[in-house]
Design a protein around this motif. Structure first.
Motif, mmCIF file in Angstrom:
data_model
loop_
_atom_site.group_PDB
_atom_site.id
_atom_site.type_symbol
_atom_site.label_atom_id
_atom_site.label_comp_id
_atom_site.label_asym_id
_atom_site.label_seq_id
_atom_site.Cartn_x
_atom_site.Cartn_y
_atom_site.Cartn_z
ATOM 1 N N PHE A 154 14.390 56.471 -49.619
ATOM 2 C CA PHE A 154 14.751 55.341 -50.466
ATOM 3 C C PHE A 154 14.870 55.741 -51.941
ATOM 4 N N LEU A 156 14.850 53.343 -55.349
ATOM 5 C CA LEU A 156 14.720 51.987 -55.884
ATOM 6 C C LEU A 156 15.706 51.810 -57.044
ATOM 7 N N THR A 157 16.579 50.808 -56.950
ATOM 8 C CA THR A 157 17.573 50.578 -58.000
ATOM 9 C C THR A 157 17.248 49.376 -58.879
ATOM 10 N N PRO A 180 12.496 51.181 -61.125
ATOM 11 C CA PRO A 180 13.873 51.563 -60.799
ATOM 12 C C PRO A 180 14.176 53.012 -61.181
ATOM 13 N N SER A 206 13.707 42.983 -55.065
ATOM 14 C CA SER A 206 14.121 44.354 -55.394
ATOM 15 C C SER A 206 15.299 44.793 -54.544
ATOM 16 N N CYS A 207 15.939 45.877 -54.988
ATOM 17 C CA CYS A 207 17.038 46.500 -54.247
ATOM 18 C C CYS A 207 16.792 47.999 -54.155
ATOM 19 N N ALA A 208 17.331 48.603 -53.116
ATOM 20 C CA ALA A 208 17.183 50.049 -52.944
ATOM 21 C C ALA A 208 18.372 50.599 -52.179
#
Length: 329
Positions: A154, A156-157, A180, A206-208
């Protein structure tokens, strides 16, 4: 959130619905909520601890510890369906990743320069992004479960996360925090299949970017710079954090451990404001991270607040003079 009775049923289902011994059956009965008959008759459920059943049975106590771990795992996973690689497509999180019409990542958010991707040529960066899946996670989701097979890697963005560890006694220990641009699930890049050593959760929406194990290994074999970056991160960030944490736990008193943790979190996840560094962290998080009780954390913060070094606010802490915390401790 699942109730205690539902957790008990979920834990039992992993054993085929069979309770290994009467002591364990009694434990599950007393940890559940009052039955319908008890509520109708006004009876209060009997409150016991598992030590009341068979205190000399090591098998019973071993099962109890396993049950507590399973219960904690199921209870945590109940916050969201996004667990162990299962991702929801509903309630998507606002993310600044550049996406194609087919929901394929074609670029990172502006201003985000992950150390893991440092030195990567543009064509290889584009190829790597195209091989990733873009995933959204709701707040309080467990992305990786401890001891699950390491099958995904992963990046993390957006959002915020942290690693955690569940001990055999049922204690929860907080480890490294994630912001991020940081990577996690690094066990997936090893040549020998293994398990994740710790769990990973996100604290906010969150986004990843996610790569399957085989995919990320093929990409890294084609681009050795990625492996160098991963090793550099492991040594200078993760190992360095573990050394600092061990030194603090070995040599500092309670005030010193809490102070070191606050300063570390300030540099990692703190938001700089005109009044100081704002930390969205709870007393319970600090207690788990510094290996002290919540009461000790409250006492430390009260002392520092009286000295003008911090200001306690709802859901967080404002560090007015973080540079003086270590000296004050």
């Amino acid at each position: 959130m699942l109730g205690n009775r539902a957790i008990g049923r979920a834990a039992l289902s992993t054993h085929g619905g069979v309770v290994p011994n009467p002591s364990a059956r009694k434990l599950i009965m007393i940890t559940g909520r009052p039955s319908t008959q008890e509520r109708a008759s006004g009876q209060k459920p009997r409150r016991e601890s598992y030590q009341d059943t068979k205190p000399n049975s090591s098998a019973s106590q071993a099962y109890v510890h396993k049950f507590l771990i399973l219960a904690r795992k199921y209870k945590k996973s109940a916050f969201s369906s996004e667990c162990s690689g299962v991702y929801s497509k509903e309630d998507l999180v606002n993310c600044a990743c550049k996406m194609s019409p087919g929901n394929q990542a074609v670029g990172l958010p502006d201003g985000l320069s992950p150390r893991f991707l440092s030195g990567l040529p543009k064509d290889k960066l584009e190829a790597m992004l195209s091989a990733a899946k873009h995933r959204h996670f709701r707040a309080s989701s467990v992305i990786i479960n401890q001891e699950d097979p390491a099958e995904r890697f992963f990046l993390l963005t957006s959002g915020q996360g942290r690693h955690f560890l569940n001990t055999s006694e049922g204690r929860r220990i907080l480890l490294h925090w994630l912001t991020p641009g940081q990577i996690f699930g690094g066990a997936a890049i090893l040549s020998t299949p293994c398990q994740y050593l710790a769990g990973t959760e996100v604290l906010v929406d969150s986004c990843a970017l996610v790569w399957e194990r085989q995919t990320i290994r093929e990409i890294m074999s084609d681009c050795p710079a990625l492996l160098d970056n991963a090793l550099s991160i492991a040594v200078t960030e993760n190992v360095a954090w573990l050394i600092a944490a061990h030194v603090s736990l070995s040599g500092d008193d309670a005030h010193g451990r809490v102070a070191h943790l606050l300063v570390s979190l300030a540099s990692a996840i703190g938001k700089v404001t005109p009044r100081g560094v704002d930390l969205r962290v709870l007393n319970e998080d600090l207690a788990e991270g510094a290996n002290v009780t919540p009461f000790t954390v409250s006492r430390c913060l009260r002392d520092w607040e009286q000295a003008g070094l911090v200001a306690k606010r709802r859901g967080g802490i404002l560090l007015r003079r973080p540079e003086l915390l270590l000296a004050a401790s």
